[in-house]
Every structure is written in C-alpha cells, then in structure tokens.
Design a protein around this motif. Sequence first.
Motif, PDB file in Angstrom:
ATOM      1  N   MET A   3       0.844  -1.196   0.000  1.00 43.38           N
ATOM      2  CA  MET A   3       0.000   0.000   0.000  1.00 43.38           C
ATOM      3  C   MET A   3       0.881   1.249   0.000  1.00 43.38           C
ATOM      4  O   MET A   3       1.722   1.421   0.887  1.00 43.38           O
ATOM      5  N   LYS A   4       0.712   2.105  -0.988  1.00 42.50           N
ATOM      6  CA  LYS A   4       1.471   3.351  -1.078  1.00 42.50           C
ATOM      7  C   LYS A   4       0.654   4.491  -0.461  1.00 42.50           C
ATOM      8  O   LYS A   4      -0.506   4.701  -0.794  1.00 42.50           O
ATOM      9  N   ARG A   5       1.303   5.214   0.451  1.00 37.21           N
ATOM     10  CA  ARG A   5       0.669   6.361   1.106  1.00 37.21           C
ATOM     11  C   ARG A   5       0.953   7.605   0.260  1.00 37.21           C
ATOM     12  O   ARG A   5       2.104   7.946   0.007  1.00 37.21           O
ATOM     13  N   VAL A   6      -0.117   8.284  -0.172  1.00 38.33           N
ATOM     14  CA  VAL A   6      -0.001   9.300  -1.209  1.00 38.33           C
ATOM     15  C   VAL A   6      -0.611  10.621  -0.748  1.00 38.33           C
ATOM     16  O   VAL A   6      -1.665  10.648  -0.105  1.00 38.33           O
ATOM     17  N   ILE A   7       0.042  11.718  -1.114  1.00 37.79           N
ATOM     18  CA  ILE A   7      -0.469  13.075  -0.905  1.00 37.79           C
ATOM     19  C   ILE A   7      -0.828  13.655  -2.268  1.00 37.79           C
ATOM     20  O   ILE A   7      -0.047  13.543  -3.219  1.00 37.79           O
ATOM     21  N   GLN A   8      -1.996  14.271  -2.369  1.00 37.75           N
ATOM     22  CA  GLN A   8      -2.341  15.038  -3.560  1.00 37.75           C
ATOM     23  C   GLN A   8      -2.058  16.504  -3.283  1.00 37.75           C
ATOM     24  O   GLN A   8      -2.558  17.068  -2.316  1.00 37.75           O
ATOM     25  N   PHE A   9      -1.253  17.120  -4.161  1.00 39.82           N
ATOM     26  CA  PHE A   9      -0.863  18.512  -3.986  1.00 39.82           C
ATOM     27  C   PHE A   9      -1.532  19.341  -5.070  1.00 39.82           C
ATOM     28  O   PHE A   9      -1.134  19.324  -6.219  1.00 39.82           O
ATOM     29  N   LEU A  19      -7.263  13.408  -7.728  1.00 41.10           N
ATOM     30  CA  LEU A  19      -7.722  13.104  -6.374  1.00 41.10           C
ATOM     31  C   LEU A  19      -8.636  11.883  -6.312  1.00 41.10           C
ATOM     32  O   LEU A  19      -8.380  10.950  -5.534  1.00 41.10           O
ATOM     33  N   PRO A  20      -9.714  11.799  -7.115  1.00 38.14           N
ATOM     34  CA  PRO A  20     -10.532  10.578  -7.042  1.00 38.14           C
ATOM     35  C   PRO A  20      -9.815   9.333  -7.532  1.00 38.14           C
ATOM     36  O   PRO A  20     -10.111   8.222  -7.069  1.00 38.14           O
ATOM     37  N   LEU A  21      -8.862   9.501  -8.472  1.00 35.53           N
ATOM     38  CA  LEU A  21      -8.100   8.332  -8.907  1.00 35.53           C
ATOM     39  C   LEU A  21      -7.313   7.737  -7.751  1.00 35.53           C
ATOM     40  O   LEU A  21      -7.228   6.512  -7.602  1.00 35.53           O
ATOM     41  N   ILE A  22      -6.743   8.599  -6.909  1.00 35.59           N
ATOM     42  CA  ILE A  22      -5.994   8.114  -5.746  1.00 35.59           C
ATOM     43  C   ILE A  22      -6.931   7.470  -4.738  1.00 35.59           C
ATOM     44  O   ILE A  22      -6.645   6.393  -4.186  1.00 35.59           O
ATOM     45  N   ILE A  23      -8.060   8.104  -4.479  1.00 34.61           N
ATOM     46  CA  ILE A  23      -9.008   7.587  -3.487  1.00 34.61           C
ATOM     47  C   ILE A  23      -9.540   6.221  -3.905  1.00 34.61           C
ATOM     48  O   ILE A  23      -9.678   5.308  -3.080  1.00 34.61           O
ATOM     49  N   GLU A  69      -3.303   4.788  -0.782  1.00 34.58           N
ATOM     50  CA  GLU A  69      -4.029   5.365   0.354  1.00 34.58           C
ATOM     51  C   GLU A  69      -3.783   6.874   0.383  1.00 34.58           C
ATOM     52  O   GLU A  69      -2.631   7.316   0.515  1.00 34.58           O
ATOM     53  N   LEU A  70      -4.831   7.647   0.239  1.00 32.15           N
ATOM     54  CA  LEU A  70      -4.699   9.094   0.352  1.00 32.15           C
ATOM     55  C   LEU A  70      -4.488   9.452   1.813  1.00 32.15           C
ATOM     56  O   LEU A  70      -5.325   9.162   2.661  1.00 32.15           O
ATOM     57  N   VAL A  71      -3.362  10.115   2.107  1.00 27.96           N
ATOM     58  CA  VAL A  71      -3.069  10.482   3.497  1.00 27.96           C
ATOM     59  C   VAL A  71      -2.979  11.987   3.690  1.00 27.96           C
ATOM     60  O   VAL A  71      -2.948  12.466   4.828  1.00 27.96           O
ATOM     61  N   GLY A  72      -2.915  12.749   2.598  1.00 28.24           N
ATOM     62  CA  GLY A  72      -2.806  14.192   2.732  1.00 28.24           C
ATOM     63  C   GLY A  72      -3.287  14.891   1.486  1.00 28.24           C
ATOM     64  O   GLY A  72      -3.260  14.328   0.383  1.00 28.24           O
ATOM     65  N   LEU A  73      -3.734  16.134   1.648  1.00 28.46           N
ATOM     66  CA  LEU A  73      -4.247  16.915   0.525  1.00 28.46           C
ATOM     67  C   LEU A  73      -3.871  18.373   0.720  1.00 28.46           C
ATOM     68  O   LEU A  73      -4.179  18.965   1.764  1.00 28.46           O
ATOM     69  N   VAL A 100       4.093  12.068  -3.510  1.00 29.33           N
ATOM     70  CA  VAL A 100       3.230  13.224  -3.715  1.00 29.33           C
ATOM     71  C   VAL A 100       2.869  13.294  -5.194  1.00 29.33           C
ATOM     72  O   VAL A 100       3.745  13.152  -6.060  1.00 29.33           O
ATOM     73  N   VAL A 101       1.595  13.498  -5.485  1.00 28.64           N
ATOM     74  CA  VAL A 101       1.159  13.794  -6.849  1.00 28.64           C
ATOM     75  C   VAL A 101       1.042  15.310  -6.948  1.00 28.64           C
ATOM     76  O   VAL A 101       0.119  15.913  -6.410  1.00 28.64           O
ATOM     77  N   TYR A 102       2.010  15.925  -7.628  1.00 29.98           N
ATOM     78  CA  TYR A 102       2.132  17.383  -7.656  1.00 29.98           C
ATOM     79  C   TYR A 102       1.534  17.903  -8.959  1.00 29.98           C
ATOM     80  O   TYR A 102       2.111  17.743 -10.032  1.00 29.98           O
ATOM     81  N   THR A 103       0.359  18.541  -8.862  1.00 29.50           N
ATOM     82  CA  THR A 103      -0.309  19.055 -10.051  1.00 29.50           C
ATOM     83  C   THR A 103      -0.526  20.560  -9.982  1.00 29.50           C
ATOM     84  O   THR A 103      -1.239  21.126 -10.804  1.00 29.50           O
ATOM     85  N   SER A 104       0.104  21.210  -9.016  1.00 35.95           N
ATOM     86  CA  SER A 104      -0.032  22.655  -8.893  1.00 35.95           C
ATOM     87  C   SER A 104       0.588  23.345 -10.104  1.00 35.95           C
ATOM     88  O   SER A 104       1.657  22.957 -10.564  1.00 35.95           O
ATOM     89  N   GLN A 105      -0.071  24.354 -10.630  1.00 35.98           N
ATOM     90  CA  GLN A 105       0.460  25.098 -11.771  1.00 35.98           C
ATOM     91  C   GLN A 105       1.810  25.695 -11.378  1.00 35.98           C
ATOM     92  O   GLN A 105       1.929  26.394 -10.383  1.00 35.98           O
TER      93      GLN A 105
END
Length: 355
Positions: A1-7, A17-21, A27-31, A72-77
């Motif tokens: 299980m990979k613990r993941v943050i969506q940024f 975000l829903p793809l991670i969830i 496992e989504l652990v942070g947003l 971290v999935v970093y999608t911030s412009q």
Amino acid sequence: MKRVIQFATGNVGKHALPLIIERPGLELVGLHAHGPDKVGRDAADICGRSEPTGVIATKDIDALVALGADCVVYTSQAEMRPQQAIEEICRFLRAGTNVVGTSMVWLVAPQHADAWIREPLAAACAEGGTSLYINGVDPGYSGDSLVYTALTLAGRATGITVSEICDYGSYDDAEFTGVSFGFGTTPDHTPIMFAPGVLSSLWGGQVRSLADVLGVTLDEVRESHESWVTPEPIDCTMMSVAPGHVAAVRFAVEGIRDGQPVITMEHVNRLTPITAPDWPYPPDGRLGVHRVVVHGNPGVEINTRLGLDGVDHNDGGVISTAARAVNAIDAVCAAPSGLLSVKDLPAAHADRVMW
C-alpha cells in the motif's frame, strides 16, 4: 500500500484526487489546497464523492511533509511560478517522499532542462534518496511514449512529426491556457507562450531527447508560431472573443539537421471548429487528436483520441494527464533515486488500472 499526498486541486488535481481515493493499493493520506473555499474540507467533498475520506485539505506544507508519505502527486500550476514550485517539490524530496507531477514540464526531458531547474531538484533527490518524475499528455506522452511505439514499427525514419490538433473551446481555463496562448487578444499582442525562447524551453527538451534516442545530431532547434483572428464574435466555455481578436494559434518546435526539420512538435489549437478553417483538423470529425507520423519506410501514423463514450475531449485530456502521474506512482517509488524520464520506467507502468 502506497501512502499518497495530492498537492493541488485545480484542473488536473481535481481528477487525480478521485483516482488516488479509488485506486486499490493507494491510500490518500494528505491533501494540499490553497483556496479558502477548499481548505478545511474533506477530500471526498472537494472531488464530489459521497463517502468521507477523513483527509482534510490544508495549505500547511510542513504538516504534509511530516506525514512521511511514499509519494506526492504534484499538479499545482508551476510554469508561472517555477522557483516557488521547485522549493515546494524539494521539501518533499529532501524528506524522503517521491514526487510524480504534471507541471514543471521542462522536466519531461530532465537531462535537457536548464541547470537552475535541474540542479536543486537533483540535489534534493540525492539528499532524500528519492525520485522525481514529471509527465503528461503534451508535453509528455505524445512526444515520448507514442513516438517510441511508432518507431518500433519503422524500418527507417526520415522525419517525425508530433501533433496536437485540438479545439480548446470547451476547456474552462481562460486564466492560464487562454492567457498563455493569447486567445482573445489583439494580434499585435505577444503572449508569454510566444515570447522568444519559451516554446523551445517547453518542447525543445523532448525534441533533443528524441534526437538522443535516435542518435541524431541536430544543428539547431527552431521555433515558429502564428495566430488567426476571428472576423465574427465567438462565444465558448473558454471565453468570448470579439471580432479582430485571436481565436486560434499554431506553433511548432523543430529539430533541424542539414537545413531540414527532422523532428517536429507542433500544435494547432482553436476555439470552436469555425476558426482557422485552412489549418489541419483532427480526422473523422473529432475535436481533438494527438498524432505521431513517422516518415520513411514504411511510414507510420498513430492517432490518440482522449475522451470516448460522451466524455468531452478536453475533460479527457486533463483526466489522462492526471492518470499519467497516478499510474506512475509504483514505478517511481521503485526506481533509483534521481530525476526520471519515461525511459527510466518500465514500458508498462499502469498497475491496478482495472479492478
């Protein structure tokens, strides 16, 4: 299980975000969110899911770094604020958290990124024993994975053309895409995308990287662009455009050898199908295509269409961009430390897409 943050939860992040969830094994652990309309809300609420996750959006980066997530999935412009984005990404990398992302597109071909971008991120990877992978659809997939696939079918290539031909009219992103491309402006205005050197900085890395793969020495990388002005009002999701203002753009970045382009990455982007009628359109009445043509023996053409079964092609583009990052999480976490390109990952890195 990979613990993941969506940024970030913008145009791409709201789809990541829903793809991670939903994805088994993640496992989504942070947003991270910035806007006051999102901070303090459950991740499920932000992306339209009914079952709460218990993960609450925050703009406290220190708190997110302290989670010690795997990725971290970093999608911030980032292209309009690169120094700030580099520092944000470095904080996670130094702390031992890998990063996959869709912005900072200079790093789609990291070996050709400028030193001021590449060096601090590489140093952060070394310090934290972590990896950074940036990719998307274009720049990204069309200029690497799609080209590599087409080249496996070529006996000899004499030229390569990578094209995005897409109607952006239904894309609700006037603030960034509209401004960057100069949509809605007068033709004497130079948008940031067409400032000298910008196109080459964004797509030139993939042109040079492809030349490296092919063992081709380029004499130069050349950029060109043109705009189309509408004679009548246009009203679409992106924006309203008055007569005499830009409603379509066309640009290219070319790798030149012996005076001739041998690798071309080009865009034709319009607002509604009535604009720029003399420019290329996608085949079969579609509104968007990502295409690779390999000229030579026997000659190969592959067309990718994003958004089927009623999914808008622009929505398909941002969903696929998000998927490009999320699908790489496992491979990036398993990769050696450093700045990665698609060549550093397994050819098939889409674990658990079907469940």
